[in-house]
Motif scaffolding. Structure first.
Motif, PDB file in Angstrom:
ATOM      1  N   VAL A 116      46.973 121.092  99.289  1.00  0.00           N
ATOM      2  CA  VAL A 116      48.277 121.668  99.631  1.00  0.00           C
ATOM      3  C   VAL A 116      48.199 123.102 100.158  1.00  0.00           C
ATOM      4  O   VAL A 116      49.230 123.768 100.274  1.00  0.00           O
ATOM      5  N   ASP A 117      47.018 123.592 100.477  1.00  0.00           N
ATOM      6  CA  ASP A 117      46.913 124.985 100.930  1.00  0.00           C
ATOM      7  C   ASP A 117      47.017 125.090 102.455  1.00  0.00           C
ATOM      8  O   ASP A 117      47.084 124.090 103.154  1.00  0.00           O
ATOM      9  N   SER A 118      47.035 126.324 102.960  1.00  0.00           N
ATOM     10  CA  SER A 118      47.096 126.563 104.407  1.00  0.00           C
ATOM     11  C   SER A 118      45.690 126.762 104.945  1.00  0.00           C
ATOM     12  O   SER A 118      44.896 127.504 104.356  1.00  0.00           O
ATOM     13  N   ILE A 119      45.399 126.111 106.064  1.00  0.00           N
ATOM     14  CA  ILE A 119      44.042 126.141 106.612  1.00  0.00           C
ATOM     15  C   ILE A 119      44.070 126.613 108.056  1.00  0.00           C
ATOM     16  O   ILE A 119      45.017 126.344 108.799  1.00  0.00           O
ATOM     17  N   HIS A 120      43.028 127.331 108.446  1.00  0.00           N
ATOM     18  CA  HIS A 120      42.872 127.826 109.805  1.00  0.00           C
ATOM     19  C   HIS A 120      41.721 127.050 110.422  1.00  0.00           C
ATOM     20  O   HIS A 120      40.559 127.251 110.056  1.00  0.00           O
ATOM     21  N   VAL A 121      42.047 126.141 111.316  1.00  0.00           N
ATOM     22  CA  VAL A 121      41.059 125.179 111.799  1.00  0.00           C
ATOM     23  C   VAL A 121      41.098 125.041 113.316  1.00  0.00           C
ATOM     24  O   VAL A 121      42.129 125.262 113.952  1.00  0.00           O
ATOM     25  N   VAL A 141      43.971 127.196 114.682  1.00  0.00           N
ATOM     26  CA  VAL A 141      45.402 127.133 114.454  1.00  0.00           C
ATOM     27  C   VAL A 141      45.618 127.049 112.938  1.00  0.00           C
ATOM     28  O   VAL A 141      44.829 126.431 112.231  1.00  0.00           O
ATOM     29  N   TRP A 142      46.715 127.657 112.478  1.00  0.00           N
ATOM     30  CA  TRP A 142      47.062 127.541 111.053  1.00  0.00           C
ATOM     31  C   TRP A 142      47.902 126.301 110.822  1.00  0.00           C
ATOM     32  O   TRP A 142      48.839 126.025 111.583  1.00  0.00           O
ATOM     33  N   PHE A 143      47.591 125.574 109.763  1.00  0.00           N
ATOM     34  CA  PHE A 143      48.412 124.441 109.326  1.00  0.00           C
ATOM     35  C   PHE A 143      48.581 124.492 107.817  1.00  0.00           C
ATOM     36  O   PHE A 143      47.692 124.982 107.112  1.00  0.00           O
ATOM     37  N   ARG A 144      49.684 123.928 107.355  1.00  0.00           N
ATOM     38  CA  ARG A 144      49.791 123.604 105.936  1.00  0.00           C
ATOM     39  C   ARG A 144      49.221 122.203 105.774  1.00  0.00           C
ATOM     40  O   ARG A 144      49.713 121.256 106.399  1.00  0.00           O
ATOM     41  N   THR A 145      48.195 122.101 104.954  1.00  0.00           N
ATOM     42  CA  THR A 145      47.486 120.819 104.863  1.00  0.00           C
ATOM     43  C   THR A 145      48.423 119.681 104.468  1.00  0.00           C
ATOM     44  O   THR A 145      48.297 118.561 104.953  1.00  0.00           O
ATOM     45  N   ASP A 146      49.416 119.969 103.606  1.00  0.00           N
ATOM     46  CA  ASP A 146      50.305 118.891 103.165  1.00  0.00           C
ATOM     47  C   ASP A 146      51.344 118.525 104.222  1.00  0.00           C
ATOM     48  O   ASP A 146      52.119 117.596 104.033  1.00  0.00           O
ATOM     49  N   ASP A 147      51.383 119.238 105.353  1.00  0.00           N
ATOM     50  CA  ASP A 147      52.227 118.827 106.481  1.00  0.00           C
ATOM     51  C   ASP A 147      51.484 117.877 107.423  1.00  0.00           C
ATOM     52  O   ASP A 147      52.091 117.308 108.328  1.00  0.00           O
ATOM     53  N   LEU A 148      50.192 117.749 107.270  1.00  0.00           N
ATOM     54  CA  LEU A 148      49.381 116.973 108.216  1.00  0.00           C
ATOM     55  C   LEU A 148      49.331 115.505 107.814  1.00  0.00           C
ATOM     56  O   LEU A 148      49.734 115.133 106.711  1.00  0.00           O
ATOM     57  N   VAL A 149      48.804 114.678 108.691  1.00  0.00           N
ATOM     58  CA  VAL A 149      48.621 113.275 108.322  1.00  0.00           C
ATOM     59  C   VAL A 149      47.775 113.217 107.051  1.00  0.00           C
ATOM     60  O   VAL A 149      46.917 114.070 106.809  1.00  0.00           O
ATOM     61  N   ALA A 150      48.018 112.189 106.237  1.00  0.00           N
ATOM     62  CA  ALA A 150      47.513 112.161 104.863  1.00  0.00           C
ATOM     63  C   ALA A 150      46.004 112.340 104.756  1.00  0.00           C
ATOM     64  O   ALA A 150      45.497 112.935 103.805  1.00  0.00           O
ATOM     65  N   ILE A 155      40.275 114.884 102.837  1.00  0.00           N
ATOM     66  CA  ILE A 155      38.918 115.241 103.276  1.00  0.00           C
ATOM     67  C   ILE A 155      38.667 116.756 103.275  1.00  0.00           C
ATOM     68  O   ILE A 155      37.555 117.199 102.979  1.00  0.00           O
ATOM     69  N   LEU A 156      39.671 117.567 103.580  1.00  0.00           N
ATOM     70  CA  LEU A 156      39.430 119.019 103.682  1.00  0.00           C
ATOM     71  C   LEU A 156      38.869 119.639 102.401  1.00  0.00           C
ATOM     72  O   LEU A 156      38.058 120.568 102.478  1.00  0.00           O
ATOM     73  N   PRO A 157      39.256 119.162 101.190  1.00  0.00           N
ATOM     74  CA  PRO A 157      38.670 119.786  99.989  1.00  0.00           C
ATOM     75  C   PRO A 157      37.151 119.633  99.864  1.00  0.00           C
ATOM     76  O   PRO A 157      36.544 120.313  99.031  1.00  0.00           O
ATOM     77  N   TYR A 158      36.518 118.797 100.663  1.00  0.00           N
ATOM     78  CA  TYR A 158      35.050 118.715 100.643  1.00  0.00           C
ATOM     79  C   TYR A 158      34.404 119.896 101.371  1.00  0.00           C
ATOM     80  O   TYR A 158      33.181 120.015 101.362  1.00  0.00           O
TER      81      TYR A 158
END
Ligand SMILES: [Ca+2]
Ligand SMILES: [Ca+2]
Ligand SMILES: [Ca+2]
Length: 309
Positions: A116-121, A141-150, A155-158
């Protein structure tokens, strides 16, 4: 797990990875059966993995190439430099155990995001069937991970963020040792029946991505970061959306009164001098913060102000 919130969040994934507005999306009228669709999707993903090779450059840019008949190229599955891994994600509403393949090109050295955190990817996405790129962001680009496709939250927490060298100014090329990887998402972990731009409905998505930075969020502004609103001792894959310690239907990361004692968490973190405890310093009801396994006072309904420290 809280079903209400799961439904809300599964709807939220329609807010896409694209910059396009939600109304640009074009849902196919009647969604297909999830179980039947997943069977086709995992076949398509397996075929892509077996019929494509990949090249990875020093900056972890990835190119996939279809292997010609009897070609000598080594498939994504057979190459050994970056092992193909998978995790299984059970979606109760879909009645499907999704297999999500992923590849770690580089784990990264910095902080690890939760779901659920914000990521710069930066990222690039292709479809398994057409092989076409449907979306990319070369610059981060910055995204809120919980706004993205499931699939992204799974996978991002790895992965972890990188290091940033500011000597030449704010230029993404100055990141080093960042997380970089590939994920293979069945449509049920992607956009499912939405088609958008060059993206087909029921597309299976292959994302290569780099994780440069993150911001830990505090969704309920109670002073406890959402990454810490999880059971003590849980591992990095634990999704804060799944933890509701007082069972009132609101997960802790969205609950301003985590122990349902009618005293706001924020107030239970307040010290007599007017400053606030953090997750790390918050004492148990005995006023001590030495035992790492203590129940912090904002999670103990029997513990209420005034507090001595
Ligand atoms: Ca919080
Ligand atoms: Ca709650
Ligand atoms: Ca409380």
């Amino acid at each position: 797990m809280n079903k209400y919130f799961k439904i809300v969040f599964s709807l939220a994934v329609i807010v896409t990875l694209f910059s396009c507005a939600r109304e640009d999306a074009n849902p196919v009228s009647k969604p297909r059966d999830y179980v039947e669709q997943y069977a086709k999707d995992i076949d398509s993903i397996n075929k892509f993995i077996d019929t494509h090779s990949m090249t990875v450059d020093a900056q972890f840019n990835v190119e996939f190439t279809e292997i010609p008949a009897n070609g000598p190229e080594i498939s994504i599955r057979e190459q050994t430099q970056y092992p193909l891994q998978f995790k299984t994600v059970t979606n109760v509403a879909h009645e499907v155990d999704y297999k999500i393949y992923y590849i770690v090109l580089n784990e990264g050295v910095g902080e690890r995001p939760t779901a659920v955190d914000s990521i710069h990817v930066s990222y690039r996405g292709v479809e398994t069937v057409k092989g076409d790129q449907f979306d990319f962001a070369q610059n981060p680009v910055w995204f809120r991970t919980d706004d993205l496709v499931a699939g992204w939250s799974e996978i991002l927490p790895y992965f972890k963020t990188g290091n940033y060298d500011p000597t030449d100014g704010p230029n993404p090329v100055n990141f080093s040792d960042y997380g970089a990887g590939i994920m293979f998402l069945p449509s049920g972990m992607g956009y499912y029946n939405l088609s958008q731009g060059t993206l087909s409905a029921y597309a299976n998505l292959v994302f290569s991505f780099k994780l440069f930075e993150l911001k830990y969020r505090d969704h309920d502004s109670d002073g406890i970061l959402s990454k810490d609103e999880v059971p003590l001792g849980s591992d990095f894959l634990y999704d804060p959306q799944d933890y509701d310690s007082d069972g009132d239907g609101i997960p802790n990361y969205f609950d301003v009164d985590d122990d349902n004692d009618r005293v706001l968490t924020k107030r239970e973190l307040k010290k007599p001098d007017g400053t606030y405890h953090t997750f790390e310093t918050a004492p148990g009801c005995d006023g001590l913060a030495t035992n790492p396994a203590r129940v912090r006072r904002y999670l103990d309904p029997a513990c209420k102000p005034p507090f001595a420290n």
